[in-house]
Design a protein around this motif. Structure first.
Motif, PDB file in Angstrom:
ATOM      1  N   UNK A  95       0.708  -1.474   0.046  1.00  0.00           N
ATOM      2  CA  UNK A  95       0.138   0.144   0.044  1.00  0.00           C
ATOM      3  C   UNK A  95       0.733   1.246   0.083  1.00  0.00           C
ATOM      4  N   UNK A 153      -7.203   1.794  -0.551  1.00  0.00           N
ATOM      5  CA  UNK A 153      -6.024   2.944  -0.741  1.00  0.00           C
ATOM      6  C   UNK A 153      -6.038   4.295  -0.842  1.00  0.00           C
ATOM      7  N   UNK A 154      -7.370   4.487  -0.875  1.00  0.00           N
ATOM      8  CA  UNK A 154      -7.780   6.070  -0.917  1.00  0.00           C
ATOM      9  C   UNK A 154      -7.305   6.719  -2.252  1.00  0.00           C
ATOM     10  N   UNK A 182      -4.191   6.180  -3.256  1.00  0.00           N
ATOM     11  CA  UNK A 182      -2.685   6.375  -3.266  1.00  0.00           C
ATOM     12  C   UNK A 182      -2.194   5.047  -3.722  1.00  0.00           C
ATOM     13  N   UNK A 203       0.894   7.001   3.884  1.00  0.00           N
ATOM     14  CA  UNK A 203       1.167   7.276   2.486  1.00  0.00           C
ATOM     15  C   UNK A 203       0.015   6.318   1.751  1.00  0.00           C
ATOM     16  N   UNK A 204      -0.399   5.123   2.441  1.00  0.00           N
ATOM     17  CA  UNK A 204      -1.308   3.888   1.843  1.00  0.00           C
ATOM     18  C   UNK A 204      -3.109   4.456   1.826  1.00  0.00           C
ATOM     19  N   UNK A 205      -3.129   5.653   2.449  1.00  0.00           N
ATOM     20  CA  UNK A 205      -4.535   6.098   2.458  1.00  0.00           C
ATOM     21  C   UNK A 205      -4.852   7.160   1.619  1.00  0.00           C
ATOM     22  N   UNK A 206      -4.136   7.513   0.593  1.00  0.00           N
ATOM     23  CA  UNK A 206      -4.292   8.500  -0.521  1.00  0.00           C
ATOM     24  C   UNK A 206      -4.601   9.796   0.168  1.00  0.00           C
TER      25      UNK A 206
END
Lengths: 303, 439
Positions: A160, A246-247, A249, B260-263
Motif C-alpha cells: 500500500x 488505498x484512498x 494512493x 502514504x497508503x490512505x491516499x
C-alpha cells in the motif's frame, strides 16, 4: 354485419389492445424508476457539465470550459493511465480466471454447493468492507500476508506504499470481489451446452483440452462476451473498494477516473461542473468500449 | 369571572405582541442573553423539529449530547433530530445536503469557513455582545470576513500535543518528559522502540493541522492576520519541521502505510497507539476520552516540544446554525443552549474538552479524572504563539492549506520530492490561492 358480430369485433379489439398494452404496463414501474433515477440525473449531469457551481445552488454557464479544464489538468493524464492499466489487467485476469473457475466448478462432484458458495461469497460482501479488510491484510508491517511472506523468506513488500504494488493490490482485490459473479454466469453458460456434444467428442477420442478449445469455448462465446462487457464496465466504474483500500494512493497511483469525479464533485473545493464533465467523459468511454466489444462479438459470430 | 377574562385577554395580547416582536426581529438579544425562553417562544416552538448535524470523537460526547438534547426538548417542547455523521465525511455530506436543499438547522463543524454563506447571522438572534462570551482567538473562524458578524460559536478548544505510553517509557528506562525539544522527543521514541521492540518510535495524525504545530514550534507560519503568505520568511524553519517528521516515516520509524497508503484521506494512528505499536502519539486533547476508555496501559499527555516556540495550534469545533433553517430562532436558541456555561461545562467534564467560554476559562473546569493530562493541554494552550492564529484570517482557505501541506508531506515521505521542494511548492500554492481570494 349484425350487432352481435359488431360486439364480438369490439371485444376482440379491446382484447388485442390489452394484449399489446400489457407488456408495457409490466415494465412501466421499472421504467419509471429507471427514468427518475438514471435517465433524468444523466440528462441533468450532462447539462451541469456546461455550467460552473461551487455550491450546487448557483450555476454559471461556462460553455466547454469544464471539458477544457479537464484536458488541461496535468493529473488527468496520470488518472487516465491508471484507469487504462487497471481496466486492461482487471478485464483480462477476470475473464481468464472466471473461465477457469467455471470449468473447474462445473466438473466438481464432491461438495459442489460448498465450493460454489465459497466462490460467490466475496460478491455478497460490501465493497467498502472488502477494501477495509484487504487494507489490514496487506499492511506492510503487521498484515498477515507479509507475516506469511516473511516466514517463508519473501520479505515485506509495501503493497500500500509503493505505487506499482498499490496498483497490483487493487487489481487483485477487484478480481477477487467480482470473480464469483462472473464464474457463476459462465457456469450457467456451461450448463447450457448440450452434453451429448461433449460425450460424442470424447467417444471420438478428443482429449479434455481439445474438447475445451474446440467445443466448450466456441459455444461459450456469447456468455464470455457478456462477461467481457460487464468486466469492462465494472473496471471503469471501480471506486468504492479502492477508496477504502488505498484512498487512491500511494501518491495517486490508484486514483481512477471515478475517484477523480468524486474528488472534483464532492471534496472541497467543490466543482460540480467539472465533476459532471468528467462523468460525461466516463460515460462516453464506457459506451465506446461496450459498443466495440458488442460489434466485435457480432462480427466473430457472423464469421 | 370578569377579572379572569381580563387576565386571559392580557395574556393573549402580551403573547401576540411578543410573537410579533419575535417574527419581526428574531430573538431579541435581551431575551437570548437570559437563561429561559419566554412563554411566547415556548408556545411557538412546541412540537417544532430541528436537526442537529453532529459528529463525535468519543462515546462520552455522544452520550452527553443526547442527555442535553433530552433536557432541551423538555425545556422547549421542541424536538431535536440528532444526525450523527462520521468525521471523515463531515464536509462531503454537509455540502451535498446544502446543495440538495436539505440543510440541517444546527451543525457541529470542524471547518466553518466553508459555510460562511450558509450560516445564520447569530447577532440578529443572540445580540452583538454574545461574541464576547467566547475566547477572542477562537471566534475568528466564525466571524464573517466582510460583515464581521458572528456566524457561529467556538464549541470546544482543541490543543494538539503528544501522548506517551508510560508503561513503555518505564520499561525502556526513559523518564516521562516534563519538557523537551524535537530532537529529544525523537531520541526518546527511538530508545523506547529499541528497548520494547515496538513497531514504531512515533506516530502523528495524517493532518496538515497537526504538522502546522510542529512548524510553529520551529517558528514557521503560513498566513498572517493580514492574509499575507509568510511562509517565505520562515522557509528554512518550515523545512526543518517537515524533515523531522518525514525522516521518521522514511526510516520506517513511523507508520508509513497509514500515511502514504490512505491516499488523500484523513487517518489517525489511534489504533496503533492503543495496540502499543508506538510509544509516542502526536494528536490532541480530543483523544483523551477515547484513550481513557480503550487503553490497556498507562498513558499520559506530555508537553509539546519547544524549539523557538512551545504550545499547541489553534483549533476546535464550532456550532453553526444554518440560514436555510425553517425555525431560525429555535436553531439559534438551541445553539445558545448547547454553548451556555452549564452545558459546556458538563460536556467539557465528560468528554475532556477544553472550554471556549471566557467565564469557564476563568474559573477553570475541574475534570473528575485525567486532570493531569488536561492540565498539560491547558498549559500548552496558553503557550500557543499569537502568530499561529494568523491562518484563521482566511477561513475559507484554512482547510485547503492544511490539506495541501498534508499531500506534500506524503510526497516527501515517498521520496518523490525533498522537504525543501515541499516548502517551495506550498509557498507557491498559498500565493496562488490568496491571489484568487483577493479577486
Amino acid at each position: 354485419m349484425n350487432s352481435s358480430g359488431n360486439t364480438v369485433n369490439r371485444r376482440r379489439s379491446v382484447i388485442n389492445w390489452r394484449r399489446r398494452l400489457m407488456p408495457y404496463l409490466f415494465v412501466a414501474p421499472n421504467m419509471l424508476i429507471f427514468l427518475t433515477f438514471i435517465i433524468w440525473p444523466a440528462i441533468r449531469g450532462f447539462q451541469i457539465s456546461f455550467l460552473d457551481s461551487i455550491d450546487g445552488r448557483t450555476f454559471t454557464p461556462v460553455g466547454t470550459g469544464n471539458y477544457r479544464a479537464i484536458f488541461g489538468d496535468p493529473t488527468v493524464a496520470e488518472v487516465a493511465k491508471n484507469t487504462a492499466t487497471f481496466v486492461v489487467f482487471y478485464v483480462i485476469i477476470s475473464v481468464v480466471l472466471s473461465l477457469a473457475f467455471a470449468l473447474i466448478v462445473n466438473e466438481q462432484q464432491f461438495a459442489k454447493g460448498f465450493f460454489r458458495a465459497i466462490l460467490f461469497l466475496p460478491v455478497m460482501l460490501s465493497p467498502v468492507v472488502v477494501g477495509l479488510i484487504w487494507n489490514d491484510v496487506l499492511d506492510r508491517k503487521v498484515g498477515p500476508l507479509n507475516s506469511l511472506l516473511q516466514a517463508i523468506g519473501g520479505g515485506s513488500p509495501g503493497w500500500l506504499v509503493e505505487p506499482k504494488l498499490g496498483m497490483i493490490a487493487v487489481i487483485f482485490v477487484g478480481v477477487w470481489v467480482h470473480l464469483g459473479f462472473y464464474s457463476i454466469i459462465l457456469l450457467a453458460g456451461l450448463q447450457g451446452i448440450d452434453r451429448s456434444l461433449l460425450e460424442a467428442a470424447a467417444m471420438d477420442g478428443a482429449t479434455r483440452p481439445q474438447i475445451i478449445r474446440t467445443i466448450i469455448l466456441p459455444l461459450l462465446k456469447p456468455t464470455t462476451l457478456v462477461i467481457l462487457i460487464l468486466a469492462t464496465i465494472h473496471g471503469f466504474q471501480s471506486f468504492d473498494f479502492i477508496y477504502t483500500l488505498t484512498g487512491g494512493g500511494p501518491l495517486g497511483a490508484t486514483t481512477l477516473i471515478v475517484q477523480y469525479i468524486y474528488d472534483r464533485a464532492f471534496q472541497t473545493p467543490i466543482q460540480y461542473g467539472l465533476g459532471s464533465a468528467a462523468g460525461v467523459i466516463l460515460f462516453m468511454i464506457i459506451f465506446a468500449f461496450t459498443a466495440l466489444n458488442f460489434l466485435l462479438g457480432k462480427k466473430r459470430e457472423a464469421i | 369571572m370578569k377579572i379572569k377574562k381580563l387576565r386571559s385577554k392580557i395574556a393573549i395580547a402580551a403573547s401576540l405582541v411578543l410573537t410579533a416582536g419575535l417574527v419581526a426581529t428574531g430573538l431579541p438579544s435581551a431575551q437570548a442573553a437570559g437563561l429561559q425562553p419566554t412563554a411566547a417562544q415556548l408556545a411557538a416552538w412546541k412540537g417544532k423539529e430541528i436537526t442537529y448535524y453532529f459528529y463525535n470523537d468519543s462515546q462520552a460526547e455522544l452520550d452527553t449530547t443526547k442527555a442535553q438534547i433530552a433536557d432541551f426538548e423538555k425545556l422547549t417542547g421542541a424536538k431535536v433530530k440528532l444526525d450523527v455523521i462520521p468525521f471523515t465525511s463531515l464536509d462531503t455530506q454537509l455540502q451535498a445536503r446544502l446543495a440538495a436543499g436539505n440543510a440541517p438547522d444546527v451543525g457541529r463543524l470542524n471547518n466553518p469557513g466553508l459555510y460562511i454563506k450558509d450560516s445564520l447571522d447569530l447577532e440578529k438572534y443572540l445580540g452583538r455582545k454574545y461574541a464576547a462570551e467566547f475566547l477572542k482567538g477562537s471566534t475568528l473562524q466564525v466571524t464573517h470576513p466582510t460583515t464581521k458578524k458572528l456566524i457561529g460559536v467556538p464549541y470546544d478548544l482543541t490543543v494538539n500535543g503528544p501522548f506517551i505510553n508510560v508503561d513503555m517509557f518505564k520499561k525502556a528506562g526513559v523518564p516521562v518528559p516534563t519538557s523537551w525539544n524535537w530532537t529529544e522527543l525523537v531520541a526518546a521514541g527511538k530508545k523506547v522502540q529499541k528497548a520494547t521492540g515496538s513497531e514504531y518510535a512515533f506516530a502523528i495524525d495524517k493532518s496538515g493541522h497537526r504538522v502546522s504545530t510542529v512548524m510553529s514550534h520551529f517558528g514557521a507560519f503560513m498566513v498572517d492576520k493580514n492574509q499575507r503568505n509568510v511562509l517565505p520568511t520562515s522557509k528554512f524553519r518550515a523545512e526543518k519541521a517537515i524533515k523531522i517528521i518525514t525522516d521518521l516515516y522514511k526510516a520506517d520509524q513511523a507508520p508509513r502505510d497509514l500515511w502514504i497508503g490512505t491516499g488523500t484521506k484523513y487517518s489517525s494512528p489511534t489504533a496503533i497507539f492503543l495496540a502499543q505499536q508506538t510509544p509516542i502519539f502526536f494528536s490532541g486533547n480530543w483523544q483523551v476520552a477515547a484513550l481513557a476508555k480503550d487503553a490497556k496501559f498507562d498513558f499520559a499527555a506530555v508537553p509539546n516540544p519547544k524549539e523557538l516556540n512551545a504550545g499547541g495550534w489553534p483549533g476546535g469545533k464550532f456550532l453553526t446554525a444554518f440560514n436555510a433553517s425553517k425555525n431560525p430562532d429555535l436553531a439559534a436558541y438551541f445553539l445558545y443552549y448547547l454553548a451556555d456555561t452549564a452545558q459546556m461545562e458538563q460536556m467539557d467534564k465528560s468528554a475532556f474538552w477544553l472550554p471556549t467560554r471566557v467565564d469557564l476559562v476563568g474559573q477553570g473546569v475541574k475534570y473528575a479524572t485525567r486532570s493531569a493530562d488536561m492540565a498539560v493541554f491547558q498549559a500548552d494552550a496558553a503557550k500557543t504563539p499569537a502568530a499561529a492564529y494568523g491562518i484563521q484570517s482566511v477561513p475559507t482557505l484554512t482547510g485547503l492549506i492544511y490539506n495541501k501541506l498534508r499531500d506534500l508531506m506524503t510526497e516527501v515521505m515517498a521520496g518523490k520530492i525533498t522537504a525543501k521542494q515541499a516548502v517551495q511548492l506550498q509557498t507557491e500554492w498559498i500565493d496562488a490561492q490568496l491571489a484568487t481570494l483577493k479577486k
